[in-house]
Design a protein around this motif. Structure first.
Motif, PDB file in Angstrom:
ATOM      1  N   ALA A 109      56.571 -33.677  42.300  1.00 56.10           N
ATOM      2  CA  ALA A 109      55.604 -32.776  42.928  1.00 56.10           C
ATOM      3  C   ALA A 109      54.331 -32.694  42.089  1.00 56.10           C
ATOM      4  CB  ALA A 109      56.209 -31.391  43.109  1.00 56.10           C
ATOM      5  N   ALA A 110      54.472 -32.629  40.772  1.00 52.24           N
ATOM      6  CA  ALA A 110      53.304 -32.574  39.888  1.00 52.24           C
ATOM      7  C   ALA A 110      52.515 -33.877  39.969  1.00 52.24           C
ATOM      8  CB  ALA A 110      53.741 -32.292  38.455  1.00 52.24           C
ATOM      9  N   ARG A 111      53.214 -35.000  40.007  1.00 51.32           N
ATOM     10  CA  ARG A 111      52.535 -36.294  40.117  1.00 51.32           C
ATOM     11  C   ARG A 111      51.782 -36.399  41.433  1.00 51.32           C
ATOM     12  NH1 ARG A 111      56.154 -41.447  39.652  1.00 51.32           N
ATOM     13  NH2 ARG A 111      56.984 -40.542  41.544  1.00 51.32           N
ATOM     14  N   SER A 112      52.390 -35.935  42.499  1.00 48.84           N
ATOM     15  CA  SER A 112      51.743 -35.962  43.806  1.00 48.84           C
ATOM     16  C   SER A 112      50.485 -35.094  43.803  1.00 48.84           C
ATOM     17  CB  SER A 112      52.726 -35.471  44.877  1.00 48.84           C
ATOM     18  OG  SER A 112      52.116 -35.443  46.138  1.00 48.84           O
ATOM     19  N   ALA A 113      50.567 -33.932  43.191  1.00 47.76           N
ATOM     20  CA  ALA A 113      49.404 -33.048  43.089  1.00 47.76           C
ATOM     21  C   ALA A 113      48.306 -33.697  42.257  1.00 47.76           C
ATOM     22  CB  ALA A 113      49.817 -31.705  42.489  1.00 47.76           C
ATOM     23  N   MET A 114      48.685 -34.399  41.207  1.00 48.62           N
ATOM     24  CA  MET A 114      47.710 -35.098  40.359  1.00 48.62           C
ATOM     25  C   MET A 114      47.035 -36.218  41.152  1.00 48.62           C
ATOM     26  SD  MET A 114      46.356 -35.045  37.317  1.00 48.62           S
ATOM     27  CE  MET A 114      47.499 -34.268  36.220  1.00 48.62           C
ATOM     28  N   ASP A 115      47.818 -36.970  41.913  1.00 54.37           N
ATOM     29  CA  ASP A 115      47.258 -38.045  42.743  1.00 54.37           C
ATOM     30  C   ASP A 115      46.246 -37.493  43.747  1.00 54.37           C
ATOM     31  OD1 ASP A 115      48.736 -39.994  41.445  1.00 54.37           O
ATOM     32  OD2 ASP A 115      50.287 -40.093  43.004  1.00 54.37           O
ATOM     33  N   ARG A 116      46.596 -36.369  44.377  1.00 50.66           N
ATOM     34  CA  ARG A 116      45.663 -35.754  45.331  1.00 50.66           C
ATOM     35  C   ARG A 116      44.388 -35.293  44.620  1.00 50.66           C
ATOM     36  NH1 ARG A 116      50.465 -33.499  47.034  1.00 50.66           N
ATOM     37  NH2 ARG A 116      49.905 -31.475  46.145  1.00 50.66           N
ATOM     38  N   SER A 117      44.528 -34.792  43.406  1.00 50.83           N
ATOM     39  CA  SER A 117      43.362 -34.353  42.635  1.00 50.83           C
ATOM     40  C   SER A 117      42.449 -35.525  42.301  1.00 50.83           C
ATOM     41  CB  SER A 117      43.809 -33.655  41.343  1.00 50.83           C
ATOM     42  OG  SER A 117      44.520 -32.477  41.649  1.00 50.83           O
ATOM     43  N   ILE A 118      43.027 -36.641  41.930  1.00 48.55           N
ATOM     44  CA  ILE A 118      42.236 -37.838  41.642  1.00 48.55           C
ATOM     45  C   ILE A 118      41.465 -38.258  42.887  1.00 48.55           C
ATOM     46  CG2 ILE A 118      42.389 -40.323  41.147  1.00 48.55           C
ATOM     47  CD1 ILE A 118      44.767 -39.576  39.247  1.00 48.55           C
ATOM     48  N   GLY A 119      42.157 -38.302  44.011  1.00 50.09           N
ATOM     49  CA  GLY A 119      41.505 -38.668  45.266  1.00 50.09           C
ATOM     50  C   GLY A 119      40.370 -37.722  45.613  1.00 50.09           C
ATOM     51  N   TYR A 120      40.578 -36.448  45.394  1.00 50.20           N
ATOM     52  CA  TYR A 120      39.564 -35.438  45.684  1.00 50.20           C
ATOM     53  C   TYR A 120      38.322 -35.644  44.823  1.00 50.20           C
ATOM     54  CZ  TYR A 120      37.503 -30.772  46.186  1.00 50.20           C
ATOM     55  OH  TYR A 120      36.650 -29.727  46.423  1.00 50.20           O
ATOM     56  N   ILE A 121      38.516 -35.850  43.529  1.00 51.42           N
ATOM     57  CA  ILE A 121      37.384 -36.055  42.620  1.00 51.42           C
ATOM     58  C   ILE A 121      36.622 -37.318  42.991  1.00 51.42           C
ATOM     59  CG2 ILE A 121      36.739 -36.632  40.247  1.00 51.42           C
ATOM     60  CD1 ILE A 121      38.950 -34.730  39.313  1.00 51.42           C
ATOM     61  N   VAL A 122      37.338 -38.406  43.230  1.00 49.39           N
ATOM     62  CA  VAL A 122      36.682 -39.668  43.592  1.00 49.39           C
ATOM     63  C   VAL A 122      35.906 -39.503  44.897  1.00 49.39           C
ATOM     64  CG1 VAL A 122      37.053 -42.076  44.272  1.00 49.39           C
ATOM     65  CG2 VAL A 122      38.273 -41.136  42.298  1.00 49.39           C
ATOM     66  N   LYS A 135      44.914 -26.271  37.157  1.00 50.19           N
ATOM     67  CA  LYS A 135      45.666 -25.179  36.523  1.00 50.19           C
ATOM     68  C   LYS A 135      47.044 -25.036  37.164  1.00 50.19           C
ATOM     69  CE  LYS A 135      41.664 -22.619  34.921  1.00 50.19           C
ATOM     70  NZ  LYS A 135      40.824 -21.425  35.059  1.00 50.19           N
ATOM     71  N   ARG A 136      47.105 -25.229  38.492  1.00 45.15           N
ATOM     72  CA  ARG A 136      48.415 -25.180  39.171  1.00 45.15           C
ATOM     73  C   ARG A 136      49.302 -26.328  38.689  1.00 45.15           C
ATOM     74  NH1 ARG A 136      45.193 -23.462  43.492  1.00 45.15           N
ATOM     75  NH2 ARG A 136      45.093 -25.523  44.421  1.00 45.15           N
ATOM     76  N   ILE A 137      48.709 -27.504  38.516  1.00 44.99           N
ATOM     77  CA  ILE A 137      49.477 -28.649  38.006  1.00 44.99           C
ATOM     78  C   ILE A 137      49.962 -28.347  36.595  1.00 44.99           C
ATOM     79  CG2 ILE A 137      49.348 -31.076  37.309  1.00 44.99           C
ATOM     80  CD1 ILE A 137      47.259 -31.414  39.621  1.00 44.99           C
ATOM     81  N   GLU A 138      49.098 -27.776  35.785  1.00 41.59           N
ATOM     82  CA  GLU A 138      49.486 -27.399  34.426  1.00 41.59           C
ATOM     83  C   GLU A 138      50.689 -26.448  34.474  1.00 41.59           C
ATOM     84  OE1 GLU A 138      47.255 -25.678  30.460  1.00 41.59           O
ATOM     85  OE2 GLU A 138      46.628 -24.888  32.405  1.00 41.59           O
ATOM     86  N   GLY A 139      50.649 -25.494  35.402  1.00 35.51           N
ATOM     87  CA  GLY A 139      51.772 -24.570  35.556  1.00 35.51           C
ATOM     88  C   GLY A 139      53.046 -25.284  35.991  1.00 35.51           C
ATOM     89  N   GLN A 140      52.889 -26.278  36.863  1.00 33.15           N
ATOM     90  CA  GLN A 140      54.055 -27.060  37.296  1.00 33.15           C
ATOM     91  C   GLN A 140      54.671 -27.792  36.110  1.00 33.15           C
ATOM     92  OE1 GLN A 140      52.030 -29.268  40.548  1.00 33.15           O
ATOM     93  NE2 GLN A 140      53.884 -28.823  41.723  1.00 33.15           N
ATOM     94  N   VAL A 141      53.840 -28.393  35.282  1.00 37.85           N
ATOM     95  CA  VAL A 141      54.343 -29.144  34.122  1.00 37.85           C
ATOM     96  C   VAL A 141      55.025 -28.196  33.140  1.00 37.85           C
ATOM     97  CG1 VAL A 141      53.668 -30.569  32.141  1.00 37.85           C
ATOM     98  CG2 VAL A 141      52.687 -31.026  34.407  1.00 37.85           C
ATOM     99  N   ARG A 142      54.448 -27.032  32.929  1.00 40.32           N
ATOM    100  CA  ARG A 142      55.097 -26.042  32.056  1.00 40.32           C
ATOM    101  C   ARG A 142      56.446 -25.631  32.628  1.00 40.32           C
ATOM    102  NH1 ARG A 142      49.866 -22.527  30.491  1.00 40.32           N
ATOM    103  NH2 ARG A 142      49.204 -23.831  28.749  1.00 40.32           N
ATOM    104  N   GLY A 143      56.486 -25.500  33.961  1.00 39.18           N
ATOM    105  CA  GLY A 143      57.748 -25.170  34.617  1.00 39.18           C
ATOM    106  C   GLY A 143      58.798 -26.250  34.405  1.00 39.18           C
TER     107      GLY A 143
END
Length: 92
Positions: free
Chosen positions: A46-59, A18-26
């Motif tokens: 910054a949004a891409r970096s947050a997405m990369d961290r999210s992928i790593g977290y899920i994996v 949701k924070r990433i979604e907010g970043q993209v809207r921004g």
């Protein structure tokens, strides 16, 4: 690395997205307002970096769950680890 237990994504993970979604809207708002290219790119990075961290977290969480399950059942875990590595590599 499919596991029923990982279908229940944590609230923390949903909040991250949701924070990433907010970043993209921004970023879209910045573009609509004609902000500097440099500033838009900084926010996109910054949004891409947050997405990369999210992928790593899920994996990582999925791998942890799968390995524990496999070990409890006396199954090998090498394939699970290899699959996790491949998922991270593909996301790049």
């Amino acid at each position: 690395m499919e596991n029923q237990e990982m279908n229940d994504y944590s609230q923390d993970m949903k909040n991250r997205l949701k924070r990433i979604e907010g970043q993209v809207r921004g970023v879209l708002k910045m573009m609509e307002e004609g902000k500097e290219c440099k500033d838009v790119i900084t926010q996109l990075s910054a949004a891409r970096s947050a997405m990369d961290r999210s992928i790593g977290y899920i994996v990582a969480k999925n791998l942890e769950t799968c390995i524990r399950s496999s070990e409890e059942n006396g199954e090998p875990t090498d394939e699970l680890i290899q699959e996790a590595v491949q998922m991270i590599v593909k996301s790049r």
